[in-house]
Design an enzyme around this catalytic site. Structure first.
Site, PDB file in Angstrom:
ATOM      1  N   THR A  14      -7.504 -23.013  -4.430  1.00 32.15           N
ATOM      2  CA  THR A  14      -7.773 -22.573  -5.798  1.00 32.15           C
ATOM      3  C   THR A  14      -8.976 -23.348  -6.295  1.00 32.15           C
ATOM      4  OG1 THR A  14      -6.404 -24.326  -6.737  1.00 32.15           O
ATOM      5  CG2 THR A  14      -5.341 -22.224  -6.323  1.00 32.15           C
ATOM      6  N   GLU A  33      -0.688 -20.946  -7.005  1.00 35.07           N
ATOM      7  CA  GLU A  33       0.406 -21.906  -6.806  1.00 35.07           C
ATOM      8  C   GLU A  33       1.771 -21.233  -6.859  1.00 35.07           C
ATOM      9  OE1 GLU A  33      -2.244 -22.304  -8.656  1.00 35.07           O
ATOM     10  OE2 GLU A  33      -2.987 -24.360  -8.647  1.00 35.07           O
ATOM     11  N   LYS A  75      -4.611 -28.640 -31.122  1.00 33.62           N
ATOM     12  CA  LYS A  75      -3.451 -29.379 -31.610  1.00 33.62           C
ATOM     13  C   LYS A  75      -3.795 -29.975 -32.957  1.00 33.62           C
ATOM     14  CE  LYS A  75      -1.699 -29.869 -26.996  1.00 33.62           C
ATOM     15  NZ  LYS A  75      -1.211 -30.683 -25.892  1.00 33.62           N
ATOM     16  N   TRP A 115       0.469 -26.432 -32.926  1.00 34.57           N
ATOM     17  CA  TRP A 115      -0.485 -25.842 -31.996  1.00 34.57           C
ATOM     18  C   TRP A 115      -1.085 -24.559 -32.565  1.00 34.57           C
ATOM     19  CZ3 TRP A 115       1.629 -26.152 -26.269  1.00 34.57           C
ATOM     20  CH2 TRP A 115       1.908 -27.487 -25.952  1.00 34.57           C
TER      21      TRP A 115
END
Lengths: 543, 543
Positions: free
Chosen positions: A186, A331, A440, A445
């Protein structure tokens, strides 16, 4: 006390045996790099995969050795998947579109012993060859007649010659199902590429999970054309799940333009396809420009990035194709979620059903997900709370090849996806941001993507990006970066006003900056690392 | 070299977690032994399964302990599947229709520690209790109000009381996926019943394989009613594959008559069901007598014995239901094959498609099959050659509980099914006989079932059976045994003539004997052991 069931390992080579035995005359059709169409059956593929295995053994390849491929979607690449993994070696697929220095890094890091290369990629390999440290042979994936002239590649072998005299009667060995089977690097936005090392077990469980009706729904009646490349997370596993169910496979070779893909859909009666949004945009443009229809295609999986709403509705309404919105990552082998509405959703008003379809979907059994806040505390699955998305399961990685990047797992075995997401009570996950891009602000958030999408709706905006900028009181506050359409005018105040009824008040950007262009990654995503670099010394007016 | 994927075991308790998390409000509906309809959700089922686990632990049950169930298809039985296996104990489902002495044998052989019993089966258990050697408690599957009066069962517990005060917050342990999960005894025609001991791994792989589109094709949109009992090879795995995909489950309780089953199909909008031919006969009779139609049912799996052709066509033509002919056995978890036509078959003439559908079907990936002759030599998959059917795979048994019957495997790991079959080039298997019933004449095999079917077509024949009888020259020759219809007349010569254009000349029976009745097993199959006993002293006229 153990059960008394047969201890048979799950091995990739069993797939080609199963397909040859129960779907022997089912076709595998390939548009070759050579230009023509090649067709044969699973029965033929089994023999040639065994010949590949015999050739590898004769070249001294041993279990655990890595064998690189630089190749498009085609039958020889398919044979390599089984021939390489079937002897216990590792099929290392390499993305030919990477930068040359990345390819060199990857081949050397993987210590590839052989490189199987499609003929139109041989010139590039010729240039890089002096830098490869472990490659003993390059194998040109062709016959002698199609070998490009004047190549200066020492120890070059020719695929068809290599397997020609082999008996094709190889007896696949049985070994531990945790044995490494394939390797895919990746390329993150920072640092060197990292290798994900799949096992036979993970690949086989992923094949089971991905063929289920609510995942990809593959059967012997499916005709599957993987547009997604075999060097990209094993074409989302389709070269495994296809033979598992006896589906006909159609490999499109190097040409993924709208016309080439459309032709194969129609001539081969394709029912199922999978790829990234860019490919589908090209296909839709081609069909619209030429007033074409699709006669057999039923399902198009869209993954890699989010499917635009217009794409979903156009496929459904004008072409009768159901878009399956999917999400995953290298993954994860890669499938994490696929969006199949439940029965109760089918009677929803059109806009609500579309809103559901824009979510990334539900996981098949085998993928477990949770969302957590900064402190690692699990957040509710209410479709509203968003947090870092963590995943676990038997086809999810626990670490990278050679330990690169250390132990990525958190909280006793959860892999952090790097995405920020919501999960609703029905189990549908929706990505709301990248973990590193979320803003943040005062412990809460703010989704940069939600803000960007809201700003993109303004008629003067060509492209919008949002990054977090340091703020003395709130830690971070959003900065909206706008690339205006040619000739269009819009001010900061107009934009903030425009957003004010679309997002929560405390989400409104503290400032708007106008730029001539927004930087992108090679795959077309906004390059936020560059933007953060560009605005390193910028100070918010509110700070 | 091993892959770097997460080492997560496949465990049955993960299924109920997955269903509760991603299909939390999906219903499980049960017609209770108490008489009413009970409905709750996967979310509810998870809590109660955890309470069962907590109750078992509090009773001292440990990993590997066997817990018996004598129960119909219902939600408490479903909870036991997960509560028992989820703590690492073994869920031992017992067929209440067995002879009492068989139940005693099985409970003692399994050394069941507890017996969970549906209320209408408690009186039978009360009688047998003195003979059970290991049972510490009988648990009545009801609340106190529904407990039958005047039972004399020492140490009797009541299910709802047992779990009432438990927190329902049990953390499922993780353990080796080869751990034994459930136990089911098969009752052959000779000898004591033998226990098949499933593992978590075999159960989970079977669930994946059986939910695939070409097997049972289960999804979150399915509404599944298992008519096949949960004490019969775990209801063909549906209590596992259902939660794996988030299907709605409908449990019919003890009443499997046509009316009861039909009502549930309609009120619960059932799309998928599975059972043996007798049940479907009752359903069809009920619907025909009352001029009823099915509004939602799409698929009916028929297994246990061969589906009669008329049943397949009636379901399809009059009710719009596709029959999925399936084959398996307890030793196979149980699914071996399911008959889904391939795309090319859909355009066949009606009679040829029906002929295909009468075959037992193709195996999903995970089941490997071969047919062999007397010498163990593999026979071709040409749809003509027939031989002993051997199977192998990760959900197929390698031996029986406590080693009963020794090592059943042949040829390095193949399980002999006891069936004789053909396999055609498309992978469709068709049973032609039982291995012990096939007639071995001069080194060639004659199918007793084919002969019986041919004779059954004669209008005077009520039932036909064929057994092999010793012959000095040919080893064995076929004897046709006929039960004539009341008042019908037919002679030996007429029958042999009738058969002469239907089977090969050397298959024609050497004699015909007429009887008043043909003996049957409890499940309605011809009891050939009895026939062979009856004709022990019989001599063929040709001998």
């Amino acid at each position: 006390m153990f059960g008394l069931m047969q201890d048979r390992p799950l091995l990739i080579q069993q797939l080609i045996e199963h397909a040859a035995q129960y779907h022997g005359d089912t076709e595998i059709v390939s548009r070759r790099v050579e230009g023509d169409i090649h067709r044969y059956t699973y029965r033929d593929a089994r023999v040639r995969a065994k010949k590949v295995a015999e050739a590898l053994v004769s070249l001294g390849i041993k279990t655990g050795d890595r064998i690189g491929t630089l190749a498009w979607n085609g039958y020889r690449h398919f044979e390599l998947y089984f021939g390489i993994s079937g002897i216990g070696a590792v099929c290392h697929t390499i993305n030919p579109r990477l930068f040359p220095e990345q390819i060199v890094y990857i081949v050397n890091h993987a210590e590839d012993q052989l490189l199987f290369v499609d003929i139109n990629l041989l010139p590039a390999v010729e240039k890089l060859l002096p830098e490869f440290k472990t490659v003993k042979h390059v194998v040109a994936m062709c016959d002698r007649a199609h070998l490009p002239k004047d190549l200066k590649i020492p120890n070059l072998l020719v695929y068809e010659e290599l397997i020609a005299d082999k008996p094709g009667t190889y007896e696949w060995p049985e070994f531990d199902e945790r044995t490494a089977s394939s390797l895919c690097y990746t390329s993150g936005t920072t640092g060197n590429p990292k290798g994900v090392l799949y096992s036979h077990r993970s690949t086989m469980l992923h094949a089971y999970g991905s063929a289920l009706p609510d995942t990809l729904g593959l059967s012997a009646r499916s005709v599957v054309l993987p547009v997604v490349p075999m060097f990209h997370v094993n074409a989302w596993g389709l070269p495994y799940s296809g033979p598992m169910v006896g589906a006909k496979l159609v490999f499109p070779g190097p040409h993924l333009d709208g016309k080439s893909v459309y032709e194969l859909f129609e001539t081969e009666k394709v029912t199922f396809t999978a790829g990234v949004p860019t490919v589908w945009l090209a296909l839709l443009n081609h069909m619209q420009a030429n007033k074409l229809k699709l006669s057999t295609l039923k399902y198009a999986v869209i993954g890699g990035s989010a499917a635009p709403p217009a794409m979903i509705t156009t496929f459904a309404k004008e072409y009768g194709v159901e878009v399956l919105h999917a999400w995953g990552m290298s993954e994860m082998s890669p499938l994490g979620t696929v969006n199949h509405p439940k029965e109760k959703h089918l009677s929803l008003p059109e806009d609500e059903l579309l809103a559901l379809r824009l979510k990334q979907g539900r996981p098949p059994f085998g993928v477990d997900m949770k969302i957590v806040d900064d402190a690692g505390k699990a957040l509710p699955h209410d479709g509203k709370a968003f947090g870092d998305l963590l995943v676990r399961g038997p086809w999810i990685t626990r670490g990278y090849f050679k330990g690169e990047g250390g132990d990525p797992l958190k909280d006793g075995g959860w892999f952090p996806t790097g995405d920020v997401a919501t999960i609703d009570p029905d189990g549908y996950m929706q990505i709301t941001d990248r973990s590193k891009d979320v803003i943040k602000s005062g412990g809460e958030w703010i989704s940069s993507i939600d803000l960007e999408n809201a700003a993109m709706a303004h008629p003067a905006v060509a492209e919008a990006a949002v990054i977090g900028v340091a703020h003395p009181k709130w830690d971070e506050r959003p900065l909206l970066i706008i690339h205006r359409k040619p000739g269009a005018e819009v001010t900061k105040d107009e934009l903030v006003k425009f957003l004010s009824d679309k997002v929560a008040k405390w989400w409104l950007p503290d400032d708007v900056q106008f730029v001539d262009a927004i930087p992108h990654t090679a795959t077309g995503k906004i390059l936020k690392t560059r933007l953060r670099e560009d605005f390193k010394n910028y100070k918010l007016p509110t700070a």
